[in-house]
Structure formats: C-alpha cells, structure tokens
Design a protein around this motif. Structure first.
Motif, short mmCIF file in Angstrom:
data_model
loop_
_atom_site.label_atom_id
_atom_site.label_comp_id
_atom_site.label_asym_id
_atom_site.label_seq_id
_atom_site.Cartn_x
_atom_site.Cartn_y
_atom_site.Cartn_z
N TYR A 8 65.63 -12.98 152.73
CA TYR A 8 64.80 -11.76 152.81
C TYR A 8 64.70 -11.07 151.46
N ILE A 9 65.83 -11.00 150.75
CA ILE A 9 65.82 -10.32 149.47
C ILE A 9 64.93 -11.05 148.45
N LEU A 10 64.89 -12.36 148.54
CA LEU A 10 64.07 -13.14 147.61
C LEU A 10 62.59 -13.02 147.91
N ASN A 11 62.24 -13.04 149.19
CA ASN A 11 60.84 -13.10 149.56
C ASN A 11 60.20 -11.75 149.87
N ASN A 12 61.02 -10.71 150.07
CA ASN A 12 60.46 -9.41 150.46
C ASN A 12 60.83 -8.26 149.53
N LEU A 13 61.94 -8.36 148.83
CA LEU A 13 62.40 -7.23 148.03
C LEU A 13 62.21 -7.43 146.53
N TYR A 14 62.60 -8.60 146.01
CA TYR A 14 62.43 -8.85 144.59
C TYR A 14 60.95 -8.82 144.21
N GLY A 15 60.64 -8.08 143.17
CA GLY A 15 59.26 -7.99 142.70
C GLY A 15 58.42 -6.99 143.45
N ASN A 16 59.00 -6.31 144.44
CA ASN A 16 58.27 -5.30 145.21
C ASN A 16 58.24 -4.00 144.40
N GLN A 17 57.09 -3.64 143.92
CA GLN A 17 56.97 -2.47 143.04
C GLN A 17 57.32 -1.17 143.75
N GLU A 18 57.19 -1.14 145.07
CA GLU A 18 57.52 0.07 145.81
C GLU A 18 59.02 0.32 145.84
N LEU A 19 59.82 -0.69 145.46
CA LEU A 19 61.27 -0.57 145.52
C LEU A 19 61.90 -0.53 144.13
N GLU A 20 61.08 -0.28 143.12
CA GLU A 20 61.59 -0.27 141.74
C GLU A 20 62.63 0.83 141.51
N ASP A 21 62.58 1.90 142.31
CA ASP A 21 63.51 3.01 142.13
C ASP A 21 64.82 2.81 142.88
N VAL A 22 64.97 1.70 143.57
CA VAL A 22 66.19 1.46 144.36
C VAL A 22 67.35 1.13 143.43
N ASP A 23 68.47 1.80 143.64
CA ASP A 23 69.66 1.55 142.84
C ASP A 23 70.18 0.14 143.12
N SER A 24 70.60 -0.57 142.09
CA SER A 24 71.05 -1.96 142.24
C SER A 24 72.28 -2.06 143.14
N PHE A 25 73.16 -1.06 143.08
CA PHE A 25 74.35 -1.09 143.94
C PHE A 25 73.97 -0.90 145.39
N GLN A 26 72.99 -0.04 145.65
CA GLN A 26 72.49 0.15 147.02
C GLN A 26 71.90 -1.14 147.56
N LEU A 27 71.17 -1.86 146.71
CA LEU A 27 70.59 -3.13 147.11
C LEU A 27 71.67 -4.17 147.38
N LEU A 28 72.71 -4.17 146.58
CA LEU A 28 73.83 -5.09 146.78
C LEU A 28 74.50 -4.84 148.13
N LEU A 29 74.76 -3.60 148.46
CA LEU A 29 75.42 -3.26 149.72
C LEU A 29 74.58 -3.68 150.93
N ALA A 30 73.25 -3.63 150.77
CA ALA A 30 72.36 -3.97 151.87
C ALA A 30 72.12 -5.47 152.01
N SER A 31 72.51 -6.23 150.99
CA SER A 31 72.09 -7.63 150.94
C SER A 31 73.21 -8.64 150.99
N ASP A 32 74.40 -8.28 150.54
CA ASP A 32 75.46 -9.27 150.36
C ASP A 32 76.15 -9.62 151.68
N LYS A 33 76.47 -10.90 151.85
CA LYS A 33 77.19 -11.36 153.03
C LYS A 33 78.52 -10.64 153.21
N ASP A 34 79.15 -10.28 152.11
CA ASP A 34 80.50 -9.71 152.16
C ASP A 34 80.59 -8.45 153.01
#
Length: 327
Positions: free
Chosen positions: A119-145
């Motif tokens: 999902y992160i590869l096909n829906n989030l990366y490169g999405n200009q509407e999400l350019e303001d998203v903090d990288s740590f917030q994205l990590l917490l929402a995306s990582d298996k851990d």
C-alpha cells in the motif's frame, strides 16, 4: 478457542467462509480488460498472453471505521490496510467470544503478523497530497513491527504483544506461540492471527513457466492437473484461553488445541523456497506427540495445498510418513 473472526475472498465472516468450504466455492475473481485498465494496469502488460487476469480479493478492504478505533481520517489514510483489517478482525474475535476487550480486567497477549506493505508503495509514495506527512508518522503507520502493539494499544490489551514473521506459516506459528504463552501463565487470554493484503487488489499476474503461479488463475490442490497457486488476500484472528478457565467461565468453546509443534527444514532441501519431506514429517510427528494423539485416530487434516507440482507431492509424502502410510 473461544472466539474467531475472518475476512477472506468471498467470505466476510466465519459462517460465510465455512459455507464456501462446504460447497467447494472457488473465490478467485476474474477481471475484465476494462476493470484492469481502470485500475491502472499497463495496456502492454494486459496484452501479453501470459498475463492472467485473476486475483483473490477481500471485499471492502478499503473501508474502515476510523472513528470507532480512535483514528483521525489522516491517520487512517496512512495506516497499512493489513493493520486496519486485522484490527477489525481482532475486535470481532472478542465479540465472538463474548468479551469487551476495553473492559476485560485480565492480561491478553497478542501474537500476529502481516505481509509486505504494498500500500505504501502504490498509494502513498509520490502522493503530493501527503508531502506534509512527517516521516516518523508514516513509519509508525506502515511498518510491520507495530502491528501487534497497535492492536494492544487500541484494544487496551496488557499481555505480551509480539510480532510474528515466518512467511506462509506466520498465523500458525502465532497460534503456537500464543498457546505457549497461555501455558506458561504469561497471559489469561491470547489473540493470535495474521493478515495479508496486496495493493491494489484489482490486478492480475504474469505467468512464468516453472514458477509457483497457475497458468489460468485456478488453484487445483492435490490434483493431477495442478500447475500452481493464485495470489490472494485475507485476514483472520482467534481468541484463545486455557480450557479449564474457559469451562469455568462458561465460554463457548469452538475447538480445543491439544498441542503444537514448530520446526524448520534447515538446509535439507533442494532450495530455499522448496519444502522438505523430512522436515514436514518430523514436525507432524512432534505435534502428534505433544497432543497425545494417535496418528490413526486423526480423521481430518488441514493442509498447505499450494497446488504446485513440487509442494503437493512432498506434503502428501510427509503426511503419509507421519501417519504410518495412511495419507
């Protein structure tokens, strides 16, 4: 086993899944060219005669009651759909068992895993509407851990919270670890399960001779005409409790797990992704021993059944060996 929930292709719940199994329903979806083009499939790929226009999809996997679980719309938008669906299944398992996780006073362990995050590869990366998203917030929402601990946090579960990643056996190993945690007294109940959702769901695959995927979109497990599997999505969770405690509390008991076993093939096979007859036979024998069950008393076996010309014969041979030639 006092509670259970699932979201599978063609089956939004356990009852529907059981009816599909009983009726021999094939839950693979075959797409039209128009549907695939609308989903963004490359026309050149679609024109390739090796392209199989089939996949096994989970309906409504793109829908999520964010407010119910305390997510903001933006948090839900970033969250891996695998996490969303398994969180829903987790809640449903508690409902199935007759418990409110937010009000339960005991310790509940969580043992779960999920697939790679497409999902992160096909829906989030490169999405200009999400350019303001903090990288740590994205990590917490995306990582298996963070899968298991997010479930523990959202459902207020205070037992062990452990991610399990063993590829195809993830959910089974999660159940085995949950049983071990219960036996050792680390928790009073345990939630175990897993999810895999490939994104986007509306897509096919390129068949390659000698690989594991079917040439026509059909999986024919243990059949002379089998030539591979079909990619699929799904999620499931079970709520477990020690038998004596379940009986004392008057819980509905759907099944009893008498014993488990986990092993690995090591290097004794022809390749990393290949199965091993000796390894499979050995773990079946270990499970029978741990359960105190005689092999000749077993009347039903749930198999891996990939529909591949390599895996199925090895699985049958391993079962036959472990069951004294009866498979």
């Amino acid at each position: 086993l006092i509670g259970m929930s699932c979201r599978f292709p063609g089956a939004p719940n356990v009852d529907a899944f059981w009816q599909n199994l009983r009726s021999g329903v094939e839950s693979v979806t075959f797409f039209s060219d128009e549907e695939l083009l609308e989903a963004g499939v490359d026309p050149a790929l679609l024109a390739d005669p090796r392209y199989v226009k089939a996949n096994s999809i989970v309906q409504d996997a793109d829908r999520f009651d964010a407010g119910f679980f305390g997510f903001t719309p933006r948090e839900a938008e970033l969250l891996d759909p695998q996490h969303r669906v398994l969180l829903e299944c987790s809640w449903d398992s508690f409902e199935s068992g007759g418990y409110d996780p937010l009000a339960y006073g005991g310790r509940v362990g969580v043992f779960a895993g999920c697939g790679a995050n497409s999902y992160i590869l096909n829906n989030l990366y490169g999405n200009q509407e999400l350019e303001d998203v903090d990288s740590f917030q994205l990590l917490l929402a995306s990582d298996k851990d963070y899968l298991s601990t997010r479930i523990s946090y959202k459902l207020n579960l205070s037992g062990p919270s452990i991610n399990v990643q063993t590829a195809c056996s993830t959910s089974l190993v999660a159940v085995a670890l949950a049983c071990q945690s219960l036996t050792e007294g680390h928790c009073d109940m345990a939630l175990a399960g897993g999810a895999t959702l490939s994104w986007p769901q509306v897509r096919g695959y390129l068949h390659k001779e000698g690989m594991v995927f079917s040439s026509d979109g059909h999986c024919r497990a243990f059949d002379a005409d089998s030539d591979g599997m079909v990619s699929g999505s799904g999620a499931g969770a079970v709520l477990l409790k020690p038998l004596d405690a379940a009986e004392a509390d008057g819980d509905t008991i759907f099944a009893v797990i008498k014993g488990t076993a986990v092993n690995n093939d090591g290097a004794n096979k022809i390749g990393f992704t290949a199965p091993s007859q000796e390894g499979q036979a050995r773990v079946i024998e270990q499970a029978l021993t741990a359960s105190g069950v005689q092999a000749d008393s077993v009347g039903y076996i749930e198999s891996h059944g990939t529909g591949t010309t390599l895996g199925d014969p090895i699985e049958i041979a391993a079962l036959a060996h472990a069951h004294g030639g009866r498979a």
